[in-house]
Scaffold this motif. Structure first.
Motif, PDB file in Angstrom:
ATOM      1  N   THR A   3      20.375 -23.734  11.278  1.00 63.75           N
ATOM      2  CA  THR A   3      20.546 -22.351  10.823  1.00 63.75           C
ATOM      3  C   THR A   3      21.666 -21.683  11.607  1.00 63.75           C
ATOM      4  OG1 THR A   3      18.226 -22.080  10.164  1.00 63.75           O
ATOM      5  CG2 THR A   3      19.433 -20.080  10.726  1.00 63.75           C
ATOM      6  N   TRP A   4      22.450 -20.898  10.921  1.00 66.60           N
ATOM      7  CA  TRP A   4      23.392 -19.999  11.595  1.00 66.60           C
ATOM      8  C   TRP A   4      22.728 -18.630  11.675  1.00 66.60           C
ATOM      9  CZ3 TRP A   4      27.861 -21.010  14.060  1.00 66.60           C
ATOM     10  CH2 TRP A   4      28.513 -22.216  13.800  1.00 66.60           C
ATOM     11  N   PHE A   5      22.761 -18.041  12.843  1.00 65.89           N
ATOM     12  CA  PHE A   5      22.321 -16.662  12.951  1.00 65.89           C
ATOM     13  C   PHE A   5      23.364 -15.874  13.732  1.00 65.89           C
ATOM     14  CE2 PHE A   5      20.772 -16.192  17.323  1.00 65.89           C
ATOM     15  CZ  PHE A   5      20.565 -17.495  17.725  1.00 65.89           C
ATOM     16  N   ARG A   6      23.299 -14.568  13.659  1.00 65.19           N
ATOM     17  CA  ARG A   6      24.305 -13.744  14.323  1.00 65.19           C
ATOM     18  C   ARG A   6      23.655 -12.589  15.047  1.00 65.19           C
ATOM     19  NH1 ARG A   6      27.341 -11.417   8.860  1.00 65.19           N
ATOM     20  NH2 ARG A   6      25.610 -10.136   8.069  1.00 65.19           N
ATOM     21  N   GLU A   7      24.327 -12.159  16.092  1.00 64.21           N
ATOM     22  CA  GLU A   7      23.872 -11.043  16.907  1.00 64.21           C
ATOM     23  C   GLU A   7      24.988 -10.020  16.991  1.00 64.21           C
ATOM     24  OE1 GLU A   7      20.859 -12.269  20.271  1.00 64.21           O
ATOM     25  OE2 GLU A   7      22.623 -13.573  20.384  1.00 64.21           O
ATOM     26  N   ALA A   8      24.701  -8.824  16.529  1.00 63.74           N
ATOM     27  CA  ALA A   8      25.654  -7.719  16.634  1.00 63.74           C
ATOM     28  C   ALA A   8      25.103  -6.708  17.624  1.00 63.74           C
ATOM     29  CB  ALA A   8      25.854  -7.077  15.260  1.00 63.74           C
ATOM     30  N   PRO A   9      25.978  -5.998  18.325  1.00 61.25           N
ATOM     31  CA  PRO A   9      25.514  -5.017  19.315  1.00 61.25           C
ATOM     32  C   PRO A   9      24.553  -4.008  18.698  1.00 61.25           C
ATOM     33  CG  PRO A   9      27.865  -5.363  19.520  1.00 61.25           C
ATOM     34  CD  PRO A   9      27.442  -6.086  18.280  1.00 61.25           C
ATOM     35  N   GLY A  10      23.433  -3.821  19.329  1.00 57.22           N
ATOM     36  CA  GLY A  10      22.469  -2.838  18.871  1.00 57.22           C
ATOM     37  C   GLY A  10      21.607  -3.266  17.710  1.00 57.22           C
ATOM     38  N   LYS A  11      21.761  -4.519  17.297  1.00 60.94           N
ATOM     39  CA  LYS A  11      20.980  -5.016  16.163  1.00 60.94           C
ATOM     40  C   LYS A  11      20.169  -6.242  16.568  1.00 60.94           C
ATOM     41  CE  LYS A  11      24.162  -3.435  12.558  1.00 60.94           C
ATOM     42  NZ  LYS A  11      24.951  -3.852  11.364  1.00 60.94           N
ATOM     43  N   ASP A  12      19.100  -6.468  15.830  1.00 60.25           N
ATOM     44  CA  ASP A  12      18.301  -7.668  16.058  1.00 60.25           C
ATOM     45  C   ASP A  12      19.069  -8.895  15.563  1.00 60.25           C
ATOM     46  OD1 ASP A  12      15.228  -5.993  15.133  1.00 60.25           O
ATOM     47  OD2 ASP A  12      16.172  -6.244  17.106  1.00 60.25           O
ATOM     48  N   PRO A  13      18.837 -10.049  16.163  1.00 58.55           N
ATOM     49  CA  PRO A  13      19.456 -11.270  15.649  1.00 58.55           C
ATOM     50  C   PRO A  13      19.079 -11.485  14.191  1.00 58.55           C
ATOM     51  CG  PRO A  13      18.469 -11.666  17.788  1.00 58.55           C
ATOM     52  CD  PRO A  13      18.037 -10.299  17.365  1.00 58.55           C
ATOM     53  N   GLU A  14      20.023 -11.963  13.413  1.00 54.03           N
ATOM     54  CA  GLU A  14      19.800 -12.128  11.978  1.00 54.03           C
ATOM     55  C   GLU A  14      20.156 -13.549  11.563  1.00 54.03           C
ATOM     56  OE1 GLU A  14      22.693 -10.130   9.554  1.00 54.03           O
ATOM     57  OE2 GLU A  14      21.435 -10.208   7.747  1.00 54.03           O
ATOM     58  N   GLY A  15      19.185 -14.296  11.066  1.00 54.44           N
ATOM     59  CA  GLY A  15      19.458 -15.593  10.479  1.00 54.44           C
ATOM     60  C   GLY A  15      20.144 -15.385   9.145  1.00 54.44           C
ATOM     61  N   ILE A  16      21.234 -16.109   8.901  1.00 52.21           N
ATOM     62  CA  ILE A  16      21.990 -15.833   7.681  1.00 52.21           C
ATOM     63  C   ILE A  16      22.108 -17.029   6.752  1.00 52.21           C
ATOM     64  CG2 ILE A  16      23.306 -13.916   8.660  1.00 52.21           C
ATOM     65  CD1 ILE A  16      25.626 -15.901   9.086  1.00 52.21           C
ATOM     66  N   ALA A  17      22.036 -18.228   7.253  1.00 56.67           N
ATOM     67  CA  ALA A  17      22.193 -19.394   6.383  1.00 56.67           C
ATOM     68  C   ALA A  17      21.574 -20.607   7.055  1.00 56.67           C
ATOM     69  CB  ALA A  17      23.668 -19.659   6.087  1.00 56.67           C
ATOM     70  N   CYS A  18      21.008 -21.483   6.245  1.00 54.19           N
ATOM     71  CA  CYS A  18      20.450 -22.715   6.803  1.00 54.19           C
ATOM     72  C   CYS A  18      20.761 -23.878   5.881  1.00 54.19           C
ATOM     73  CB  CYS A  18      18.947 -22.602   7.050  1.00 54.19           C
ATOM     74  SG  CYS A  18      17.931 -22.574   5.556  1.00 54.19           S
ATOM     75  N   ILE A  19      20.703 -25.072   6.461  1.00 55.62           N
ATOM     76  CA  ILE A  19      20.941 -26.294   5.702  1.00 55.62           C
ATOM     77  C   ILE A  19      19.971 -27.354   6.195  1.00 55.62           C
ATOM     78  CG2 ILE A  19      22.763 -27.105   7.281  1.00 55.62           C
ATOM     79  CD1 ILE A  19      24.214 -28.177   4.734  1.00 55.62           C
ATOM     80  N   SER A  20      19.435 -28.100   5.257  1.00 59.89           N
ATOM     81  CA  SER A  20      18.492 -29.142   5.629  1.00 59.89           C
ATOM     82  C   SER A  20      19.228 -30.300   6.305  1.00 59.89           C
ATOM     83  CB  SER A  20      17.758 -29.646   4.389  1.00 59.89           C
ATOM     84  OG  SER A  20      18.678 -30.221   3.477  1.00 59.89           O
ATOM     85  N   SER A  21      18.467 -31.164   6.939  1.00 60.04           N
ATOM     86  CA  SER A  21      19.070 -32.278   7.667  1.00 60.04           C
ATOM     87  C   SER A  21      19.887 -33.187   6.746  1.00 60.04           C
ATOM     88  CB  SER A  21      17.987 -33.098   8.377  1.00 60.04           C
ATOM     89  OG  SER A  21      17.017 -33.558   7.444  1.00 60.04           O
ATOM     90  N   SER A  22      19.453 -33.332   5.505  1.00 63.65           N
ATOM     91  CA  SER A  22      20.187 -34.173   4.547  1.00 63.65           C
ATOM     92  C   SER A  22      21.370 -33.460   3.935  1.00 63.65           C
ATOM     93  CB  SER A  22      19.243 -34.623   3.434  1.00 63.65           C
ATOM     94  OG  SER A  22      18.870 -33.508   2.638  1.00 63.65           O
ATOM     95  N   GLY A  23      21.345 -32.132   4.025  1.00 61.83           N
ATOM     96  CA  GLY A  23      22.394 -31.338   3.379  1.00 61.83           C
ATOM     97  C   GLY A  23      22.075 -30.984   1.942  1.00 61.83           C
ATOM     98  N   ASN A  24      20.935 -31.445   1.436  1.00 65.36           N
ATOM     99  CA  ASN A  24      20.589 -31.209   0.037  1.00 65.36           C
ATOM    100  C   ASN A  24      20.029 -29.819  -0.234  1.00 65.36           C
ATOM    101  OD1 ASN A  24      21.370 -33.778  -0.678  1.00 65.36           O
ATOM    102  ND2 ASN A  24      19.324 -34.651  -0.445  1.00 65.36           N
ATOM    103  N   SER A  25      19.590 -29.150   0.791  1.00 66.26           N
ATOM    104  CA  SER A  25      18.989 -27.825   0.639  1.00 66.26           C
ATOM    105  C   SER A  25      19.707 -26.819   1.508  1.00 66.26           C
ATOM    106  CB  SER A  25      17.510 -27.895   1.040  1.00 66.26           C
ATOM    107  OG  SER A  25      16.948 -26.602   1.152  1.00 66.26           O
ATOM    108  N   THR A  26      20.052 -25.673   0.912  1.00 65.58           N
ATOM    109  CA  THR A  26      20.641 -24.569   1.663  1.00 65.58           C
ATOM    110  C   THR A  26      19.965 -23.265   1.252  1.00 65.58           C
ATOM    111  OG1 THR A  26      22.379 -24.242   0.004  1.00 65.58           O
ATOM    112  CG2 THR A  26      22.909 -25.677   1.870  1.00 65.58           C
TER     113      THR A  26
END
Length: 126
Positions: free
Chosen positions: A33-56
């Protein structure tokens, strides 16, 4: 122990593009999963990919603008960011989770991920 290392961040102009990379030996076993942290905000998960790459999965704020992909032969996961906006300014981290299911899940709590990288800063400004 999985050591995730992100790269590819920097200054990006609004409407521009960037590609982030997440690399680790043994990464091919995990959902990422990619997540991001911006100042003053909670961390936000934005995208994920399965180990095989078949699911996003994506959150609405990046759907149709960001693309997650992986090359398991290179032990690398990518996040292609296009049409970036000022609100995309954040520190971007990749995180690994055990493949409990065939599909990946974006967890709201980043501490659900046993492995997290230090991140790479993306700043969107003209």
């Amino acid at each position: 122990q999985l050591q995730l290392v992100e790269s590819g961040g920097g200054l990006v102009q609004p409407g521009g593009s960037a590609t982030l990379s997440c690399e680790a030996s043994g990464l091919d076993y995990y959902h990422i999963t990619w997540f991001r942290e911006a100042p003053g905000k909670d961390p936000e998960g934005i995208a994920c990919i399965s180990s095989s790459g078949n699911s996003t999965n994506y959150v609405a704020s990046v759907q149709n603008r960001f693309t997650i992909s992986r090359d398991n032969a290179k032990n690398t996961v990518y996040l292609r960011m296009t049409n970036v906006k000022s609100e995309d300014t954040a520190r971007y981290h990749c995180a690994a989770h055990y493949p409990l299911y065939g599909h990946c899940v974006i967890y709201s709590n980043v501490y659900e991920y046993p492995y997290r990288g230090q991140g790479t800063q993306v700043t969107v400004a003209s």
